[in-house]
Design a protein around this motif. Structure first.
Motif, PDB file in Angstrom:
ATOM      1  N   GLY A  18       0.833  -1.198   0.000  1.00  0.00           N
ATOM      2  CA  GLY A  18       0.000   0.000   0.000  1.00  0.00           C
ATOM      3  C   GLY A  18       0.868   1.248   0.000  1.00  0.00           C
ATOM      4  O   GLY A  18       2.101   1.180   0.125  1.00  0.00           O
ATOM      5  N   LYS A  19       0.206   2.377  -0.114  1.00  0.00           N
ATOM      6  CA  LYS A  19       0.916   3.659  -0.202  1.00  0.00           C
ATOM      7  C   LYS A  19       1.802   3.895   1.027  1.00  0.00           C
ATOM      8  O   LYS A  19       2.984   4.222   0.908  1.00  0.00           O
ATOM      9  CB  LYS A  19      -0.146   4.771  -0.323  1.00  0.00           C
ATOM     10  N   GLY A  21       2.376   1.583   3.695  1.00  0.00           N
ATOM     11  CA  GLY A  21       3.171   0.409   4.075  1.00  0.00           C
ATOM     12  C   GLY A  21       4.470   0.309   3.294  1.00  0.00           C
ATOM     13  O   GLY A  21       5.515  -0.038   3.841  1.00  0.00           O
ATOM     14  N   PHE A  39       1.704  -8.783   1.802  1.00  0.00           N
ATOM     15  CA  PHE A  39       0.886  -8.287   0.696  1.00  0.00           C
ATOM     16  C   PHE A  39      -0.334  -9.177   0.579  1.00  0.00           C
ATOM     17  O   PHE A  39      -0.375 -10.283   1.119  1.00  0.00           O
ATOM     18  CB  PHE A  39       1.679  -8.285  -0.625  1.00  0.00           C
ATOM     19  N   GLN A  42      -0.975  -7.978  -4.539  1.00  0.00           N
ATOM     20  CA  GLN A  42       0.079  -7.411  -5.396  1.00  0.00           C
ATOM     21  C   GLN A  42       1.445  -8.051  -5.164  1.00  0.00           C
ATOM     22  O   GLN A  42       2.368  -7.404  -4.652  1.00  0.00           O
ATOM     23  CB  GLN A  42       0.139  -5.908  -5.190  1.00  0.00           C
ATOM     24  N   ILE A 192      -5.913  13.065   5.415  1.00  0.00           N
ATOM     25  CA  ILE A 192      -5.533  12.707   4.041  1.00  0.00           C
ATOM     26  C   ILE A 192      -4.012  12.844   3.873  1.00  0.00           C
ATOM     27  O   ILE A 192      -3.439  13.882   4.204  1.00  0.00           O
ATOM     28  CB  ILE A 192      -6.266  13.583   3.011  1.00  0.00           C
TER      29      ILE A 192
HETATM   30  N1  LIG Z   1      -3.571   7.098   2.817  1.00  0.00           N
HETATM   31  C1  LIG Z   1      -4.353   7.882   3.548  1.00  0.00           C
HETATM   32  O1  LIG Z   1      -4.559   9.060   3.206  1.00  0.00           O
HETATM   33  C2  LIG Z   1      -4.958   7.363   4.833  1.00  0.00           C
HETATM   34  C3  LIG Z   1      -5.766   8.224   5.589  1.00  0.00           C
HETATM   35  C4  LIG Z   1      -6.327   7.749   6.753  1.00  0.00           C
HETATM   36  C5  LIG Z   1      -6.098   6.436   7.187  1.00  0.00           C
HETATM   37  N2  LIG Z   1      -5.295   5.635   6.434  1.00  0.00           N
HETATM   38  C6  LIG Z   1      -5.091   4.247   6.907  1.00  0.00           C
HETATM   39  O2  LIG Z   1      -3.703   3.939   6.799  1.00  0.00           O
HETATM   40  C7  LIG Z   1      -3.531   2.588   6.376  1.00  0.00           C
HETATM   41  C8  LIG Z   1      -2.666   2.537   5.124  1.00  0.00           C
HETATM   42  O3  LIG Z   1      -3.292   3.286   4.100  1.00  0.00           O
HETATM   43  P1  LIG Z   1      -2.805   3.225   2.578  1.00  0.00           P
HETATM   44  O4  LIG Z   1      -3.257   4.469   1.909  1.00  0.00           O
HETATM   45  O5  LIG Z   1      -1.354   2.867   2.531  1.00  0.00           O
HETATM   46  O6  LIG Z   1      -3.685   2.005   2.017  1.00  0.00           O
HETATM   47  P2  LIG Z   1      -3.655   1.368   0.563  1.00  0.00           P
HETATM   48  O7  LIG Z   1      -2.664   2.065  -0.306  1.00  0.00           O
HETATM   49  O8  LIG Z   1      -5.062   1.292   0.099  1.00  0.00           O
HETATM   50  O9  LIG Z   1      -3.102  -0.123   0.810  1.00  0.00           O
HETATM   51  C9  LIG Z   1      -3.923  -1.086   1.367  1.00  0.00           C
HETATM   52  C10 LIG Z   1      -3.102  -2.316   1.715  1.00  0.00           C
HETATM   53  O10 LIG Z   1      -3.972  -3.264   2.331  1.00  0.00           O
HETATM   54  C11 LIG Z   1      -3.823  -4.513   1.682  1.00  0.00           C
HETATM   55  N3  LIG Z   1      -5.106  -5.224   1.668  1.00  0.00           N
HETATM   56  C12 LIG Z   1      -6.259  -4.848   1.055  1.00  0.00           C
HETATM   57  N4  LIG Z   1      -7.196  -5.811   1.208  1.00  0.00           N
HETATM   58  C13 LIG Z   1      -6.615  -6.797   1.928  1.00  0.00           C
HETATM   59  C14 LIG Z   1      -7.058  -8.064   2.383  1.00  0.00           C
HETATM   60  N5  LIG Z   1      -8.303  -8.548   2.124  1.00  0.00           N
HETATM   61  N6  LIG Z   1      -6.191  -8.826   3.085  1.00  0.00           N
HETATM   62  C15 LIG Z   1      -4.949  -8.378   3.354  1.00  0.00           C
HETATM   63  N7  LIG Z   1      -4.472  -7.195   2.952  1.00  0.00           N
HETATM   64  C16 LIG Z   1      -5.285  -6.421   2.233  1.00  0.00           C
HETATM   65  C17 LIG Z   1      -3.365  -4.205   0.262  1.00  0.00           C
HETATM   66  O11 LIG Z   1      -2.671  -5.349  -0.262  1.00  0.00           O
HETATM   67  P3  LIG Z   1      -2.457  -5.608  -1.862  1.00  0.00           P
HETATM   68  O12 LIG Z   1      -2.168  -4.274  -2.461  1.00  0.00           O
HETATM   69  O13 LIG Z   1      -1.286  -6.548  -1.956  1.00  0.00           O
HETATM   70  O14 LIG Z   1      -3.710  -6.225  -2.385  1.00  0.00           O
HETATM   71  C18 LIG Z   1      -2.464  -2.993   0.500  1.00  0.00           C
HETATM   72  O15 LIG Z   1      -1.171  -3.414   0.822  1.00  0.00           O
HETATM   73  C19 LIG Z   1      -4.936   2.019   6.162  1.00  0.00           C
HETATM   74  O16 LIG Z   1      -5.303   1.265   7.282  1.00  0.00           O
HETATM   75  C20 LIG Z   1      -5.820   3.253   6.025  1.00  0.00           C
HETATM   76  O17 LIG Z   1      -7.131   3.014   6.486  1.00  0.00           O
HETATM   77  C21 LIG Z   1      -4.739   6.062   5.258  1.00  0.00           C
END
Ligand SMILES: NC(=O)c1ccc[n+]([C@@H]2O[C@H](COP(=O)([O-])OP(=O)(O)OC[C@H]3O[C@@H](n4cnc5c(N)ncnc54)[C@H](OP(=O)(O)O)[C@@H]3O)[C@@H](O)[C@H]2O)c1
Length: 247
Positions: A18-19, A21, A39, A42, A192
């Motif tokens: 993910g973005k 991670g 993962f 992906q 965000i």
């Molecule tokens: N980015 C933001 O602006 C933001 C804001 C508030 C909170 N957050 C929180 O911060 C965390 C990281 O955000 P992010 O933006 O990096 O998320 P992201 O880019 O959407 O990445 C999501 C990750 O979760 C994995 N995933 C999705 N479905 C899954 C499943 N069924 N089983 C196991 N793994 C699964 C994906 O794996 P694959 O890609 O390998 O499928 C990916 O590595 C999240 O918990 C999000 O709620 C993010």
């Protein structure tokens, strides 16, 4: 001054494709940690991340699991643990979706609950269990979850996502009391973060609501993670990283 030396530790990072991670896995490897990168779908992205970290002279490995499946969570943890005893658990894996109440999609509600709450709780149990006989000064382990500023200031049409993230924030406090002094449990609640998939118009609209006038950066996420991981005395804390958005 005594605090947990992060160099040489092993960290399991869920959602490393993910973005957030992905940059965390790379940054923590540079700090001298062995980054075990989880993962879901992906695989190529995960393998490329591991290669990139190794080419820089650091250590990494990849493990796969669908967090909607309990057996896969258990097997992934067993595999990761066989690579090296895990010292730190960072759960960034997350599902984000709308659940308008008029649609009542039980399917997406279950998925949101499974990936965002049940999986981190099961991983926490497995991690705690693995630390039972670990010798050394406390804390011997640390957990960091990712919740969301929306857990504190929920949006409409995202009731399940917001409720689940609020649930995880409550679990942080409960678990911190239960697992002290051997494990600290904290979370980061981002607003965000840069790279969000938004139209230009929506970006402008959202930024106008943020007192700091911009989205958070991935470097600011890394800094916050390092701050929480390096500090042995902070536990049960949910660190808001939202530029003042919920104020
Ligand atoms: N980015 C933001 O602006 C933001 C804001 C508030 C909170 N957050 C929180 O911060 C965390 C990281 O955000 P992010 O933006 O990096 O998320 P992201 O880019 O959407 O990445 C999501 C990750 O979760 C994995 N995933 C999705 N479905 C899954 C499943 N069924 N089983 C196991 N793994 C699964 C994906 O794996 P694959 O890609 O390998 O499928 C990916 O590595 C999240 O918990 C999000 O709620 C993010």
């Amino acid at each position: 001054m005594a605090f947990m030396e992060l160099k040489g530790k092993t960290v399991l990072i869920t959602g490393a494709t993910g973005k957030i991670g992905r940059v965390l896995a790379a940054a923590l490897a540079v700090e001298g940690m062995y980054s075990i990168c989880h993962f879901h779908k992906q695989k190529q992205k995960a393998l490329a991340l591991v290669r990139q970290i190794e080419q820089q002279g650091y250590r990494a490995a990849a493990v796969q699991a669908d967090f909607q499946e309990e057996t896969q969570v258990r097997e992934m943890f067993r595999q990761a643990q066989s690579m090296a005893p895990i010292d730190l658990l960072i759960h960034t894996a997350g599902l984000f979706s709308k659940t308008p109440i008029e649609e009542g999609s039980v399917c997406s509600e279950r998925a949101l609950l499974g990936v965002n709450l049940m999986a981190p709780l099961l991983l926490t149990h497995l991690f705690f269990d693995s630390l039972k006989n670990r010798q050394g000064p406390n804390p011997v382990g640390k957990i960091l979850y990712f919740t969301d500023a929306a857990a504190m200031r929920p949006w409409k049409k995202y009731s399940v996502y917001c409720a689940v993230k609020a649930g995880l924030s409550a679990a942080v406090k409960s678990l911190a009391k239960e697992m002290a002094p051997s494990v600290t449990v904290n979370a980061i609640a981002p607003g965000i973060i840069e790279g969000a998939d938004l139209t230009f118009r929506e970006k402008e609209r959202q930024m106008a609501k943020i007192p700091m006038g911009r989205f958070g950066t991935l470097d600011e996420v890394i800094l916050s993670v390092l701050f929480l991981l390096k500090n042995d005395y902070i536990t049960g804390h949910v660190l808001l990283l939202d530029g003042g958005r919920i104020l």
